[in-house]
Design a protein around this motif. Structure first.
Motif, short mmCIF file in Angstrom:
data_model
loop_
_atom_site.label_atom_id
_atom_site.label_comp_id
_atom_site.label_asym_id
_atom_site.label_seq_id
_atom_site.Cartn_x
_atom_site.Cartn_y
_atom_site.Cartn_z
N SER A 158 76.44 30.23 7.75
CA SER A 158 75.00 29.98 7.68
C SER A 158 74.67 28.98 6.56
O SER A 158 73.89 28.06 6.75
CB SER A 158 74.25 31.30 7.46
N LYS A 159 75.31 29.18 5.43
CA LYS A 159 75.09 28.27 4.30
C LYS A 159 75.70 26.89 4.56
O LYS A 159 75.10 25.87 4.26
CB LYS A 159 75.70 28.89 3.03
N LEU A 160 76.90 26.87 5.16
CA LEU A 160 77.54 25.59 5.49
C LEU A 160 76.67 24.75 6.41
O LEU A 160 76.54 23.54 6.23
CB LEU A 160 78.89 25.82 6.16
N PHE A 161 76.09 25.39 7.42
CA PHE A 161 75.28 24.66 8.39
C PHE A 161 73.93 24.19 7.82
O PHE A 161 73.19 23.49 8.50
CB PHE A 161 75.06 25.49 9.66
N ARG A 162 73.63 24.55 6.61
CA ARG A 162 72.44 24.03 5.92
C ARG A 162 72.82 22.94 4.91
O ARG A 162 71.97 22.41 4.23
CB ARG A 162 71.69 25.16 5.23
N ASN A 163 74.12 22.60 4.85
CA ASN A 163 74.60 21.60 3.91
C ASN A 163 74.70 20.25 4.62
O ASN A 163 75.48 20.09 5.56
CB ASN A 163 75.97 22.03 3.37
N SER A 164 73.93 19.26 4.17
CA SER A 164 73.88 17.96 4.85
C SER A 164 75.22 17.24 4.82
O SER A 164 75.57 16.55 5.79
CB SER A 164 72.78 17.09 4.25
N ASP A 165 76.00 17.37 3.74
CA ASP A 165 77.32 16.73 3.69
C ASP A 165 78.25 17.32 4.74
O ASP A 165 78.96 16.59 5.44
CB ASP A 165 77.95 16.89 2.30
N PHE A 166 78.27 18.65 4.87
CA PHE A 166 79.10 19.32 5.87
C PHE A 166 78.71 18.87 7.27
O PHE A 166 79.56 18.53 8.10
CB PHE A 166 78.97 20.84 5.75
N LEU A 167 77.41 18.83 7.56
CA LEU A 167 76.93 18.44 8.88
C LEU A 167 77.31 17.00 9.21
O LEU A 167 77.71 16.69 10.34
CB LEU A 167 75.42 18.63 8.99
N ALA A 168 77.22 16.11 8.22
CA ALA A 168 77.57 14.71 8.44
C ALA A 168 79.05 14.55 8.74
O ALA A 168 79.44 13.80 9.66
CB ALA A 168 77.18 13.88 7.22
N VAL A 169 79.91 15.24 8.00
CA VAL A 169 81.35 15.15 8.22
C VAL A 169 81.71 15.76 9.58
O VAL A 169 82.52 15.21 10.33
CB VAL A 169 82.13 15.84 7.08
N MET A 170 81.10 16.89 9.92
CA MET A 170 81.38 17.52 11.20
C MET A 170 80.96 16.60 12.35
O MET A 170 81.71 16.42 13.31
CB MET A 170 80.67 18.87 11.31
N LYS A 171 79.80 16.00 12.25
CA LYS A 171 79.31 15.11 13.30
C LYS A 171 80.22 13.89 13.44
O LYS A 171 80.56 13.48 14.55
CB LYS A 171 77.88 14.67 13.01
N ALA A 172 80.66 13.33 12.31
CA ALA A 172 81.53 12.15 12.34
C ALA A 172 82.90 12.46 12.93
O ALA A 172 83.56 11.57 13.46
CB ALA A 172 81.68 11.58 10.92
N ASN A 173 83.32 13.71 12.85
CA ASN A 173 84.66 14.10 13.31
C ASN A 173 84.66 15.00 14.54
O ASN A 173 85.70 15.57 14.90
CB ASN A 173 85.40 14.81 12.17
N LYS A 174 83.53 15.12 15.22
CA LYS A 174 83.42 16.07 16.32
C LYS A 174 84.44 15.82 17.43
O LYS A 174 84.89 16.77 18.07
CB LYS A 174 82.01 16.13 16.87
N SER A 175 84.86 14.58 17.64
CA SER A 175 85.85 14.32 18.68
C SER A 175 87.23 14.86 18.31
O SER A 175 88.09 15.03 19.17
CB SER A 175 85.94 12.82 18.98
N ASN A 176 87.45 15.15 17.03
CA ASN A 176 88.73 15.70 16.56
C ASN A 176 88.70 17.21 16.37
O ASN A 176 89.71 17.79 15.98
CB ASN A 176 89.13 15.04 15.23
N ILE A 177 87.56 17.84 16.63
CA ILE A 177 87.42 19.28 16.43
C ILE A 177 87.60 19.98 17.77
O ILE A 177 86.77 19.84 18.68
CB ILE A 177 86.04 19.63 15.81
N THR A 178 88.68 20.72 17.91
CA THR A 178 88.95 21.45 19.15
C THR A 178 87.83 22.46 19.42
O THR A 178 87.47 23.25 18.56
CB THR A 178 90.29 22.21 19.05
N GLY A 179 87.28 22.40 20.62
CA GLY A 179 86.23 23.34 21.02
C GLY A 179 84.87 23.05 20.42
O GLY A 179 83.97 23.89 20.49
N TYR A 180 84.67 21.87 19.88
CA TYR A 180 83.39 21.54 19.23
C TYR A 180 82.19 21.77 20.16
O TYR A 180 81.21 22.39 19.77
CB TYR A 180 83.40 20.09 18.73
N GLN A 181 82.28 21.27 21.40
CA GLN A 181 81.14 21.37 22.32
C GLN A 181 80.82 22.81 22.71
O GLN A 181 79.68 23.14 22.99
CB GLN A 181 81.40 20.54 23.58
#
Length: 98
Positions: free
Chosen positions: A39-62
Motif C-alpha cells: 500500500s505504501k509502495l503504490f503511493r511512492n512516485s519513484d516506485f510507480l515510475a520505475v514499475m511503469k518503465a519496466n512493466k514489459s519485464n515484469i512477469t504477470g504485470y497485466q
C-alpha cells in the motif's frame, strides 16, 4: 490497511453454505513482522515510475500490479499465528474457530 477493502475483496466473506470459507483478519502488525507494505509502495512516485518503465519485464504485470494497482491496499506480514481475537469476520462452513 482498510477494512472496507477487506469487506469487498472478492465479494467479501462468503455466506455459510458455500464450498469455501473466508475470513477477515484485523490486527496491528507486530514489531518486525512487515515484509513489504505494498500500500505504501503504490503511493511512492519513484516506485510507480520505475514499475511503469519496466512493466514489459515484469512477469504477470497485466494480471497483477497493472490490473489492480493499489486497490487491494496490501501489507505482507510474517506472523507466527492468528488468534481468534484477530478475526474480524468469518464466513462459510467451519467446525470450530481453531
Amino acid at each position: 490497511m482498510d477494512i472496507e477493502v477487506a469487506k469487498a475483496f472478492k465479494v467479501g466473506v462468503p455466506p455459510q453454505g458455500q464450498d469455501f470459507q473466508g475470513t477477515i483478519i484485523y490486527l496491528h502488525s507486530p514489531e518486525g513482522s512487515v515484509i513489504v507494505n505494498l500500500s505504501k509502495l503504490f503511493r511512492n512516485s519513484d516506485f510507480l515510475a520505475v514499475m511503469k518503465a519496466n512493466k514489459s519485464n515484469i512477469t504477470g504485470y497485466q494480471e497483477g500490479a497493472g490490473r489492480y494497482g493499489n486497490s487491494e491496499k496490501e501489507v505482507v506480514l510474517e506472523i507466527g499465528a492468528v488468534t481468534p481475537e484477530d478475526i474480524y469476520s468469518l464466513g462459510g462452513v467451519i467446525k470450530s474457530i481453531e
